[in-house]
Motif scaffolding. Sequence first.
Motif, mmCIF file in Angstrom:
data_model
loop_
_atom_site.group_PDB
_atom_site.id
_atom_site.type_symbol
_atom_site.label_atom_id
_atom_site.label_comp_id
_atom_site.label_asym_id
_atom_site.label_seq_id
_atom_site.Cartn_x
_atom_site.Cartn_y
_atom_site.Cartn_z
ATOM 1 N N LEU A 100 4.893 -2.482 2.502
ATOM 2 C CA LEU A 100 4.440 -3.872 2.566
ATOM 3 C C LEU A 100 3.303 -4.011 3.572
ATOM 4 O O LEU A 100 3.373 -3.517 4.692
ATOM 5 C CB LEU A 100 5.595 -4.795 2.982
ATOM 6 N N VAL A 101 2.240 -4.697 3.138
ATOM 7 C CA VAL A 101 1.084 -4.936 3.998
ATOM 8 C C VAL A 101 0.980 -6.409 4.379
ATOM 9 O O VAL A 101 0.775 -6.744 5.548
ATOM 10 C CB VAL A 101 -0.229 -4.487 3.301
ATOM 11 N N HIS A 145 6.132 6.428 -3.052
ATOM 12 C CA HIS A 145 6.190 5.028 -2.617
ATOM 13 C C HIS A 145 5.526 4.117 -3.647
ATOM 14 O O HIS A 145 6.007 3.017 -3.922
ATOM 15 C CB HIS A 145 5.527 4.861 -1.244
ATOM 16 N N ARG A 146 4.418 4.583 -4.207
ATOM 17 C CA ARG A 146 3.705 3.812 -5.229
ATOM 18 C C ARG A 146 4.580 3.653 -6.481
ATOM 19 O O ARG A 146 4.690 2.563 -7.036
ATOM 20 C CB ARG A 146 2.391 4.524 -5.540
ATOM 21 N N ILE A 147 5.191 4.731 -6.894
ATOM 22 C CA ILE A 147 6.064 4.712 -8.070
ATOM 23 C C ILE A 147 7.253 3.783 -7.838
ATOM 24 O O ILE A 147 7.627 2.994 -8.705
ATOM 25 C CB ILE A 147 6.528 6.149 -8.431
ATOM 26 N N GLU A 148 7.861 3.875 -6.649
ATOM 27 C CA GLU A 148 9.008 3.040 -6.323
ATOM 28 C C GLU A 148 8.619 1.558 -6.282
ATOM 29 O O GLU A 148 9.356 0.696 -6.758
ATOM 30 C CB GLU A 148 9.637 3.463 -4.995
ATOM 31 N N ALA A 149 7.447 1.238 -5.731
ATOM 32 C CA ALA A 149 6.980 -0.151 -5.686
ATOM 33 C C ALA A 149 6.840 -0.703 -7.109
ATOM 34 O O ALA A 149 7.267 -1.833 -7.388
ATOM 35 C CB ALA A 149 5.663 -0.255 -4.933
ATOM 36 N N PHE A 155 -1.391 -2.360 -4.309
ATOM 37 C CA PHE A 155 -1.134 -3.331 -5.371
ATOM 38 C C PHE A 155 -0.979 -4.699 -4.735
ATOM 39 O O PHE A 155 -0.513 -4.814 -3.606
ATOM 40 C CB PHE A 155 0.199 -3.060 -6.083
ATOM 41 N N VAL A 156 -1.312 -5.732 -5.505
ATOM 42 C CA VAL A 156 -0.896 -7.085 -5.164
ATOM 43 C C VAL A 156 -0.017 -7.537 -6.319
ATOM 44 O O VAL A 156 -0.437 -7.536 -7.482
ATOM 45 C CB VAL A 156 -2.082 -8.053 -4.975
ATOM 46 N N ALA A 197 0.851 -1.186 0.000
ATOM 47 C CA ALA A 197 0.000 0.000 0.000
ATOM 48 C C ALA A 197 0.884 1.232 0.000
ATOM 49 O O ALA A 197 1.968 1.234 0.595
ATOM 50 C CB ALA A 197 -0.914 0.006 1.222
ATOM 51 N N GLY A 198 0.410 2.259 -0.642
ATOM 52 C CA GLY A 198 1.179 3.498 -0.645
ATOM 53 C C GLY A 198 0.677 4.446 -1.712
ATOM 54 O O GLY A 198 -0.104 4.084 -2.581
#
Length: 171
Positions: free
Chosen positions: A153-154, A107-111, A130-131, A102-103
């Motif tokens: 990380l979730v 953070h979303r871009i990096e993931a 995302f999963v 989650a982010g």
Amino acid sequence: MHIHPELHERHTLSVTVDNEAGILARIAGMFSARGYNIESLTVADVTEDESVSRITIVTSGAPANIEQIIAQLDRLVPVHKVNDLTALGPHVERELALVKVAGAGDHRIEALRLADVYRARVVDATTGSFVFEVTGSSEKLDTFIGLMREVGLVEVARTGVVAIARGREAV
């Protein structure tokens, strides 16, 4: 006199068994009763009529303990064959993980960037998470999961190791 601790080696065992009720419990009980740890365990039918299953077990121990585990597995009645894939040599091991992250923003871009580097596929997405599905060696998955901890990380679900010997022959 300096005493060296026993060497602990990681071994991947492939066990073919009759597909009958209770065999997995008997194998797990054999490990538990002797104080051996199972690091990974997967089971699947391998014949068309579903009469035989392959159990892949990853465990660690001193060489003498690994030999003892193999001998004890071999003595169980519904066991057809026990192969120590590690001792046999070249083999292929893979594991699958679903990794929820989650982010937002950076953070979303990096993931997503890291997922691309590790060849992880997005199998579910919402505006906040995302999963990812990632396959490979256990070490690759460990590294990917460690990196995802830094970006949100979730949750993680892992299959455990599946393995097969290389070459033309079945083992």
